[in-house]
Write a protein that holds these residues in place. Sequence first.
Motif, PDB file in Angstrom:
ATOM      1  N   ILE A  48       8.479  14.493   0.585  1.00 12.20           N
ATOM      2  CA  ILE A  48       7.133  13.980   0.853  1.00 12.20           C
ATOM      3  C   ILE A  48       6.796  12.938  -0.190  1.00 12.20           C
ATOM      4  N   TYR A  49       6.170  11.855   0.260  1.00 12.67           N
ATOM      5  CA  TYR A  49       5.757  10.755  -0.607  1.00 12.67           C
ATOM      6  C   TYR A  49       4.251  10.616  -0.459  1.00 12.67           C
ATOM      7  N   GLN A  60       4.653   1.987   2.146  1.00 13.22           N
ATOM      8  CA  GLN A  60       5.722   2.829   1.612  1.00 13.22           C
ATOM      9  C   GLN A  60       6.549   3.483   2.713  1.00 13.22           C
ATOM     10  N   ARG A  61       5.973   3.634   3.891  1.00 13.83           N
ATOM     11  CA  ARG A  61       6.788   4.094   5.027  1.00 13.83           C
ATOM     12  C   ARG A  61       7.892   3.072   5.310  1.00 13.83           C
ATOM     13  N   GLU A  62       7.510   1.788   5.283  1.00 15.83           N
ATOM     14  CA  GLU A  62       8.507   0.745   5.515  1.00 15.83           C
ATOM     15  C   GLU A  62       9.553   0.739   4.400  1.00 15.83           C
ATOM     16  N   SER A  79       4.789   8.419   8.785  1.00 12.16           N
ATOM     17  CA  SER A  79       3.577   8.297   7.980  1.00 12.16           C
ATOM     18  C   SER A  79       2.474   9.112   8.628  1.00 12.16           C
ATOM     19  N   ALA A  80       1.582   9.638   7.811  1.00  5.16           N
ATOM     20  CA  ALA A  80       0.587  10.587   8.331  1.00  5.16           C
ATOM     21  C   ALA A  80      -0.747  10.425   7.607  1.00  5.16           C
ATOM     22  N   SER A  81      -1.601   9.572   8.148  1.00  2.41           N
ATOM     23  CA  SER A  81      -3.017   9.574   7.774  1.00  2.41           C
ATOM     24  C   SER A  81      -3.749  10.358   8.855  1.00  2.41           C
ATOM     25  N   ALA A  82      -4.996  10.708   8.597  1.00  2.96           N
ATOM     26  CA  ALA A  82      -5.750  11.476   9.589  1.00  2.96           C
ATOM     27  C   ALA A  82      -5.836  10.716  10.904  1.00  2.96           C
TER      28      ALA A  82
END
Length: 734
Positions: A48-49, A60-62, A79-82
């Motif tokens: 996890i980052y 940062q996903r890229e 990637s996981a934002s709400a």
Amino acid sequence: MNNALQHQVEVFEKSRDVDIILDLAPTGTGKTKAGFTVLLHQPTKSAIYIAPTNALVEQQREAAEKFVKEAGLPHVIKSASAREIRTWSDDKVGKRPGEKLYNVLRNPATIFSEVGANKPIILVTNPDIFYYATFFAYNKLDRSNIASSFYTKFGTVIFDEFHLYDAKQLVGLLFYLAYSHLFGFFKYGRRVVLLTATPEPACELALQSLEKQAVRIARIDGETGNGKSLPSQTTVNLELRPQPDTREEWLAELAFEVVQRFRERPKENGAVILDSLDSINRLKELLDKQGLTDYIGRMTGPAPFKDRQRAMECQIILATSTVDVGFNFERNPAPTRQNLDWLIFSARNRAAFWQRIGRVGRVLGKCETNINSEAIAYLPAIAWEEGLASLDISGGRIALEQTLKNLPCLEKPFLLAYWRSEAFLEIARPLLELEEAFQDIAGAELIPQLFETIKSTLGGNRTWDDCRFRIKVLRGAENLSKASLKDVQNKWKFTPGGQAFVRTYIKAKYPEDWDDLQAGRVSLDDYERLFKQDEEAAKDLKEFAEIFSTSYAPLFSFRNTFFESLPIRDPHGYLLDESEETRLDPIHLLRHYEFVPNGELIEVTSRAKENYELVFRLSYPDTWQEFVNTELNKLTAFKNCRIERRLGVGGAIRPTPLIQVLEKHLIPGMIIAEKENQYIIFQMRKEGIVSYPIVIQCSNAQKEYRFLPGIAGILTMAMKGKQLRLPDDEPFIV
């Protein structure tokens, strides 16, 4: 990694043998890639980052995808934002965000069938998601599953730019480190990487505490070379200036500096970074009058993606803190030299100073690396009184670092106070969940040890029994406040935390009954009958639960704003350069602009001639003396409270129909007397901590006080003012 820098090599090597790696390399030197090298030691385990902003999450996903591809690793990158989690498919697991997130961690192919079954995942997310997951704050149907995944799933955990975390986010980080240590995850290979150019002293102390408990920590400074080190930043000619007393004087000075650079060096690119959105927009208006409109772009919170893209190509960028993280001022086509030749900025603390000066003159990977850059930094004027005047400029960056480190005005003042205050209860929430999950099985005995580990790391004087009971009270208040009146009457005794809360309710509101309960003359069974038979008594209990749970909102909330952002239309460009629609904090709108409703949007019609002062007005049903005795210097939640705006101190009230839309049933905060606390209020204002006038209309008098709605003001009063109280009249711990 061709031409790897020394700190990148050291992170890779040290991560073989230590638990926590602290990479302190300067901004712009490839710390992200250094963190990813740790994955190479555990190529089949998930990671996890955690990036501090959603904009950086995508970036940062890229970067993770590129690294995984080049390294030949099998990981799936998500990637996981709400907002992003809500867009994931509902087809296989339902619509709940928590359910989706859990299933992606369990097996990414459950949601994304194209990735292949049972592959390890690299989840790139933000501190909010990480906190909600590890502190059991998701929907009750999902919280245990998600927490279990976050605590057990990841072999590598990377926290990026963690010096920018607020006190709450740091609590979540340090709790996770202590958990990983005590429950043996470090022994089984978990590696945690902390990336920061400017660690806070309070965090250093916390990490030293963990080292004393046999956690292995390596610190890598990134300053040493390896024979082929690549330059990351040009020489920066820095000028330090005290911030002027008046904003008009300061904005005029800023405009002069920008215009001078533009006219004398028309081929150079520059930026201005300020903390205030309103100051940026007012500076834009001054520069427009100088004919620079076509050369300026704004990078601010309200700016939509389209406007930000345009701004990135402008010669002069005006920005708020939104560019502090993950923004490299990249241009297309990319110049052979630095993207930013000059920078003017303000800084309220050390972390902001080093983060912002690290934006200028970045040349890692550039052909031309020997062209100097310029920067002007505006610091609080008191810094010169505290020792900045004696800075030996011949000592360069090292002397500057040491001097700034010793300036109290540049400290983040609330880290230690937050950890040791009433907010320390935050860690009791996940601890109680873990204790109940481990009940009667191996691991339960570690919960008190975990509490003591956190306590020794963060400080504080409370016992686990004290915190356990208090968080049960808060849990009971939250559950009863949301329950129907019928359920309050009939089910309070079986509601989680219900009995603990009723005990607190009796003690706070009916001291004589509390004495009887303590002496055994009555029992909770008597109150069970009372609430079933007396609807008014049950209503009173529910109302106290609502006030109690809402009161803690400033301590436990991620957001310092009262309200959700409003959709606005800005046809005249007061906030936006190209787009016309965005979302804006209502408080900012109320203070700085005139506006009218326009369908579902609020249309900005003009800038206010003078900034409005926002005033709260509270109708109190009893006498003024009763208000002083029961509500002053107390963390609580107020009903019958509305917001007005007026022109200047003591000026006329300006009717604003929009405000009725924003009014809440309860507004949490603390009311203090202004006359007795003038010096503290003045200090808060200098540090950008907002308090508001509040007019109290009692049955026999009308008085004006100050209202502190946010955690910063409350903690300042707790540290420097009189003893404060909680909703049940217990002392506020600090």
